[in-house]
Scaffold this motif. Structure first.
Motif, PDB file in Angstrom:
ATOM      1  N   ASP A  71      65.983  48.752  32.041  1.00 22.00           N
ATOM      2  CA  ASP A  71      65.294  49.335  33.125  1.00 22.00           C
ATOM      3  C   ASP A  71      63.867  49.651  32.793  1.00 22.00           C
ATOM      4  OD1 ASP A  71      67.879  48.950  34.404  1.00 22.00           O
ATOM      5  OD2 ASP A  71      68.152  51.185  34.138  1.00 22.00           O
ATOM      6  N   ALA A  72      63.600  50.123  31.674  1.00 27.36           N
ATOM      7  CA  ALA A  72      62.376  50.574  31.427  1.00 27.36           C
ATOM      8  C   ALA A  72      61.386  49.332  31.457  1.00 27.36           C
ATOM      9  CB  ALA A  72      62.129  51.268  30.085  1.00 27.36           C
ATOM     10  N   SER A  73      61.892  48.318  30.560  1.00 29.23           N
ATOM     11  CA  SER A  73      61.370  47.062  30.282  1.00 29.23           C
ATOM     12  C   SER A  73      60.939  46.127  31.799  1.00 29.23           C
ATOM     13  CB  SER A  73      61.847  45.998  29.293  1.00 29.23           C
ATOM     14  OG  SER A  73      63.212  45.574  30.140  1.00 29.23           O
ATOM     15  N   VAL A  74      61.887  46.299  32.555  1.00 31.77           N
ATOM     16  CA  VAL A  74      61.626  45.777  34.184  1.00 31.77           C
ATOM     17  C   VAL A  74      60.580  46.464  34.724  1.00 31.77           C
ATOM     18  CG1 VAL A  74      62.750  45.316  36.281  1.00 31.77           C
ATOM     19  CG2 VAL A  74      63.894  44.701  34.096  1.00 31.77           C
ATOM     20  N   LEU A  75      60.746  47.838  34.465  1.00 37.60           N
ATOM     21  CA  LEU A  75      59.586  48.555  35.476  1.00 37.60           C
ATOM     22  C   LEU A  75      58.314  48.343  34.447  1.00 37.60           C
ATOM     23  CD1 LEU A  75      59.100  51.044  37.188  1.00 37.60           C
ATOM     24  CD2 LEU A  75      59.679  52.534  35.435  1.00 37.60           C
ATOM     25  N   MET A  76      58.064  48.329  33.279  1.00 35.62           N
ATOM     26  CA  MET A  76      57.019  47.895  32.774  1.00 35.62           C
ATOM     27  C   MET A  76      56.443  46.639  33.307  1.00 35.62           C
ATOM     28  SD  MET A  76      56.935  49.673  28.913  1.00 35.62           S
ATOM     29  CE  MET A  76      58.789  49.369  28.604  1.00 35.62           C
ATOM     30  N   LEU A  77      57.156  45.639  33.256  1.00 33.43           N
ATOM     31  CA  LEU A  77      56.994  44.289  33.727  1.00 33.43           C
ATOM     32  C   LEU A  77      56.270  44.097  35.083  1.00 33.43           C
ATOM     33  CD1 LEU A  77      59.514  42.040  32.129  1.00 33.43           C
ATOM     34  CD2 LEU A  77      57.239  41.928  31.423  1.00 33.43           C
ATOM     35  N   ALA A  78      56.964  45.088  36.124  1.00 33.84           N
ATOM     36  CA  ALA A  78      56.772  44.957  37.324  1.00 33.84           C
ATOM     37  C   ALA A  78      55.361  45.701  37.390  1.00 33.84           C
ATOM     38  CB  ALA A  78      57.760  45.864  38.074  1.00 33.84           C
ATOM     39  N   GLY A  79      55.243  46.972  36.926  1.00 27.96           N
ATOM     40  CA  GLY A  79      53.999  47.600  36.843  1.00 27.96           C
ATOM     41  C   GLY A  79      52.712  46.753  36.365  1.00 27.96           C
ATOM     42  N   GLY A  80      52.886  46.085  35.410  1.00 29.81           N
ATOM     43  CA  GLY A  80      51.673  45.267  34.753  1.00 29.81           C
ATOM     44  C   GLY A  80      51.740  44.295  35.679  1.00 29.81           C
ATOM     45  N   GLY A  81      52.557  43.599  36.463  1.00 28.60           N
ATOM     46  CA  GLY A  81      52.266  42.406  37.357  1.00 28.60           C
ATOM     47  C   GLY A  81      51.290  43.134  38.724  1.00 28.60           C
ATOM     48  N   ALA A  82      51.852  44.422  39.018  1.00 30.50           N
ATOM     49  CA  ALA A  82      51.196  44.890  40.417  1.00 30.50           C
ATOM     50  C   ALA A  82      49.863  45.410  39.812  1.00 30.50           C
ATOM     51  CB  ALA A  82      52.058  46.283  40.818  1.00 30.50           C
ATOM     52  N   SER A  84      47.972  43.876  37.543  1.00 33.15           N
ATOM     53  CA  SER A  84      47.107  42.578  37.379  1.00 33.15           C
ATOM     54  C   SER A  84      46.826  42.127  38.695  1.00 33.15           C
ATOM     55  CB  SER A  84      47.863  41.603  36.676  1.00 33.15           C
ATOM     56  OG  SER A  84      48.379  41.872  35.292  1.00 33.15           O
ATOM     57  N   MET A  85      47.552  42.387  39.851  1.00 40.06           N
ATOM     58  CA  MET A  85      47.317  41.444  41.007  1.00 40.06           C
ATOM     59  C   MET A  85      46.351  42.350  41.618  1.00 40.06           C
ATOM     60  SD  MET A  85      50.918  40.274  42.572  1.00 40.06           S
ATOM     61  CE  MET A  85      51.890  41.752  42.043  1.00 40.06           C
ATOM     62  N   VAL A  86      46.169  43.934  41.501  1.00 42.21           N
ATOM     63  CA  VAL A  86      45.208  44.482  42.258  1.00 42.21           C
ATOM     64  C   VAL A  86      43.836  44.232  41.358  1.00 42.21           C
ATOM     65  CG1 VAL A  86      44.542  47.040  42.246  1.00 42.21           C
ATOM     66  CG2 VAL A  86      46.711  46.484  43.052  1.00 42.21           C
ATOM     67  N   SER A  87      43.979  44.301  40.202  1.00 45.15           N
ATOM     68  CA  SER A  87      42.487  44.014  39.523  1.00 45.15           C
ATOM     69  C   SER A  87      42.093  42.792  39.770  1.00 45.15           C
ATOM     70  CB  SER A  87      42.839  44.114  38.068  1.00 45.15           C
ATOM     71  OG  SER A  87      43.490  45.519  37.715  1.00 45.15           O
ATOM     72  N   VAL A  88      42.703  41.647  39.915  1.00 43.76           N
ATOM     73  CA  VAL A  88      42.236  40.397  40.144  1.00 43.76           C
ATOM     74  C   VAL A  88      41.706  40.332  41.888  1.00 43.76           C
ATOM     75  CG1 VAL A  88      43.193  38.112  40.519  1.00 43.76           C
ATOM     76  CG2 VAL A  88      43.776  39.350  38.371  1.00 43.76           C
ATOM     77  N   SER A  89      42.620  40.829  42.488  1.00 48.19           N
ATOM     78  CA  SER A  89      41.917  40.955  43.881  1.00 48.19           C
ATOM     79  C   SER A  89      40.715  41.774  43.931  1.00 48.19           C
ATOM     80  CB  SER A  89      43.184  41.424  44.779  1.00 48.19           C
ATOM     81  OG  SER A  89      43.442  42.766  44.421  1.00 48.19           O
ATOM     82  N   GLY A  90      40.693  42.793  43.398  1.00 48.94           N
ATOM     83  CA  GLY A  90      39.512  43.526  43.370  1.00 48.94           C
ATOM     84  C   GLY A  90      38.160  42.702  42.816  1.00 48.94           C
ATOM     85  N   GLY A  91      38.601  42.187  41.615  1.00 54.18           N
ATOM     86  CA  GLY A  91      37.385  41.231  40.961  1.00 54.18           C
ATOM     87  C   GLY A  91      37.016  40.164  41.990  1.00 54.18           C
ATOM     88  N   ILE A  92      38.034  39.495  42.703  1.00 56.26           N
ATOM     89  CA  ILE A  92      37.396  38.372  43.524  1.00 56.26           C
ATOM     90  C   ILE A  92      36.822  39.019  44.772  1.00 56.26           C
ATOM     91  CG2 ILE A  92      38.249  36.739  45.186  1.00 56.26           C
ATOM     92  CD1 ILE A  92      40.905  36.332  43.100  1.00 56.26           C
ATOM     93  N   LEU A  93      37.257  39.902  45.327  1.00 61.46           N
ATOM     94  CA  LEU A  93      36.701  40.654  46.242  1.00 61.46           C
ATOM     95  C   LEU A  93      35.244  41.226  46.039  1.00 61.46           C
ATOM     96  CD1 LEU A  93      36.633  42.354  49.173  1.00 61.46           C
ATOM     97  CD2 LEU A  93      37.132  44.423  47.704  1.00 61.46           C
ATOM     98  N   MET A  94      34.867  41.658  44.949  1.00 60.27           N
ATOM     99  CA  MET A  94      33.449  42.003  44.488  1.00 60.27           C
ATOM    100  C   MET A  94      32.724  40.855  44.242  1.00 60.27           C
ATOM    101  SD  MET A  94      33.823  45.594  41.920  1.00 60.27           S
ATOM    102  CE  MET A  94      34.080  44.702  40.413  1.00 60.27           C
ATOM    103  N   TYR A  95      33.366  39.741  43.530  1.00 58.28           N
ATOM    104  CA  TYR A  95      32.641  38.480  43.149  1.00 58.28           C
ATOM    105  C   TYR A  95      31.844  37.821  44.487  1.00 58.28           C
ATOM    106  CZ  TYR A  95      31.175  33.935  41.544  1.00 58.28           C
ATOM    107  OH  TYR A  95      30.595  32.519  41.397  1.00 58.28           O
ATOM    108  N   LEU A  96      33.156  37.735  45.676  1.00 58.88           N
ATOM    109  CA  LEU A  96      32.818  37.038  46.876  1.00 58.88           C
ATOM    110  C   LEU A  96      31.974  37.716  47.673  1.00 58.88           C
ATOM    111  CD1 LEU A  96      36.184  35.532  47.670  1.00 58.88           C
ATOM    112  CD2 LEU A  96      34.297  34.377  46.575  1.00 58.88           C
ATOM    113  N   SER A  97      31.908  39.143  47.866  1.00 57.97           N
ATOM    114  CA  SER A  97      31.111  39.858  48.817  1.00 57.97           C
ATOM    115  C   SER A  97      29.722  40.116  48.140  1.00 57.97           C
ATOM    116  CB  SER A  97      31.852  41.080  48.957  1.00 57.97           C
ATOM    117  OG  SER A  97      31.552  41.903  47.770  1.00 57.97           O
ATOM    118  N   GLN A  98      29.343  39.922  46.947  1.00 56.46           N
ATOM    119  CA  GLN A  98      28.079  40.163  46.521  1.00 56.46           C
ATOM    120  C   GLN A  98      27.393  41.330  46.826  1.00 56.46           C
ATOM    121  OE1 GLN A  98      26.744  38.085  43.865  1.00 56.46           O
ATOM    122  NE2 GLN A  98      28.568  37.034  43.836  1.00 56.46           N
ATOM    123  N   TYR A  99      28.004  42.205  47.792  1.00 51.57           N
ATOM    124  CA  TYR A  99      27.290  43.517  48.281  1.00 51.57           C
ATOM    125  C   TYR A  99      28.435  44.595  47.873  1.00 51.57           C
ATOM    126  CZ  TYR A  99      24.307  40.651  50.828  1.00 51.57           C
ATOM    127  OH  TYR A  99      23.214  39.788  51.225  1.00 51.57           O
TER     128      TYR A  99
END
Length: 169
Positions: A71-82, A84-99
């Protein structure tokens, strides 16, 4: 494999290779050959025993773990994926908006993390409360059973405490 009469490293001609292949095939299927048996495999039709003395073999996939560790390993995998998705989307947002202001993006994208952490802590506390609850006791009796429900009402009053007990039966 080289033939004993042929020196090592010599390449066979086409005719010699065909003759050698025919000789090896004939030797493999001959009944008088003592070097190579006719049958190359055997499959036992009997089912394998379910319990034996052999040690367990590692199976493909995840290694065996306790339920809590799984259960703990599944929770860690899910948290890591979440994350990562938030970080990547934030990076893409900052790169594309330039503002985009990095501080504002950090606050907006980091807020869900605190909400998830708070919900996880609340769920852990609820689990602890459920585990600390007294167990349900079931009593089973045979024969005549007498159940006595006596209530005691207590009333205390005055500066110098005077207690009156009344038994209702």
């Amino acid at each position: 494999m080289n033939h004993p009469d042929r020196p090592a490293g010599r390449v066979l001609s086409e005719a010699e290779a065909e003759a050698e292949a025919a000789r090896l095939i004939a030797e493999g299927y001959s009944q008088t050959s003592h070097t190579v048996p006719l049958a190359t495999f055997y499959k036992d039709p009997n089912p394998a025993p379910t319990v034996g003395t052999a040690p367990p073999q590692a199976q493909p996939g995840r290694t065996p773990m306790s339920q809590g560790a799984t259960d703990a390993s599944v929770l860690m995998l899910a948290g890591g994926g979440a994350v990562s998705m938030v970080s990547v989307s934030g990076g893409i947002l900052m790169y594309l908006s330039q503002y985009a202001d990095p501080v504002v993006c950090g606050v907006v994208l980091g807020a869900p993390t605190f909400v998830v952490l708070a919900l996880c802590r609340l769920a852990r506390r609820a689990k602890e409360v459920v585990q600390a609850a007294p167990p349900v006791i079931h009593n089973h009796y045979e024969g005549t059973v007498v159940q006595d429900n006596t209530e005691i009402n207590t009333h205390t009053r005055g500066v110098i405490a005077r207690t009156t007990n009344r038994f209702d039966g």
